[in-house]
Design an enzyme around this catalytic site. Structure first.
Site: not given
Ligand code: ADP
Length: 186
Positions: A14, A17, A88
């Site tokens: 995905g 963020g 990915s």
């Molecule tokens: P990625 O690893 O995909 O780049 P992150 O996990 O670093 O994304 O960031 C995702 C953000 O979205 C975090 O600040 C998290 O707290 C927020 N968030 C809100 N709802 C959710 C959810 N259901 N699952 C995962 N993250 C969430």
């Protein structure tokens, strides 16, 4: 004695963020608490060692994923639960890795680009918008969503617990974890 389980790769894909790392960390905590054999391959960390030197062209991104897939395969066939968290962006290479590993659960972690950009957990969108970072997925580089992922986590409209619960439920349904409520309750 840890929980009996089978080896499987849980592949979280995905946009930046979208929530891959957050879901991965929560899953890791939950599964470790049950004594599962587990390894995490985080795209950002992998790029500092296993795939150091690779950039963000399509070729390099595919090579990055191929190497992560190679390691995941070795671990998975030895009974480990592997959590891969990597943007990915290209469908074909994800499918190639799926085919090689076999025991594979694709988790599409999604939220609209505006939501990811607003979260801007690492400040990368801002830098991409200003042109400081080029070829940033979702801004000036493609992302090809999975067509038929085993799990869909829409993080703009579900809680972290719900997202994690969906992955655990799918692992149980596919026979990688024993069907039981112990994990849900832990
Ligand atoms: P990625 O690893 O995909 O780049 P992150 O996990 O670093 O994304 O960031 C995702 C953000 O979205 C975090 O600040 C998290 O707290 C927020 N968030 C809100 N709802 C959710 C959810 N259901 N699952 C995962 N993250 C969430």
């Amino acid at each position: 004695m840890g929980l009996e389980h089978r080896g499987v790769t849980i592949w979280l894909t995905g946009l930046s963020g979208a929530g891959k790392s957050t879901i991965t960390e929560a899953l890791e905590r939950k599964l470790r608490a049950c004594g599962c054999k587990l390894e995490v391959l985080d795209g950002d960390i992998v790029r500092t060692n296993l795939t150091k030197g690779l950039g963000f062209s399509k070729e390099d991104r595919d090579e990055n994923i191929r190497r992560i897939g190679f390691v995941s395969h070795l671990l998975t066939r030895n009974g480990v639960i592997v959590l891969v968290s990597a943007i990915s962006p290209y469908r074909a290479i994800r499918e190639e890795v799926r085919g090689r590993i076999g025991d594979f659960i694709e988790v599409y972690v999604s939220a609209p680009l505006e939501v990811c950009e607003k979260r801007d957990v690492k400040g990368l969108y801002k830098r991409a918008r200003s042109g400081e970072i080029k070829n940033f997925t979702g801004i000036d580089d493609p992302y090809e969503p999975p067509l038929d992922p085993e799990v869909n986590c829409e993080t703009h409209q579900e809680t972290l617990d719900e997202s994690v619960g969906k992955v655990i439920a799918k692992m149980e349904e596919m026979g990688y974890l024993p069907a039981q409520t112990a994990i849900a309750a832990s």
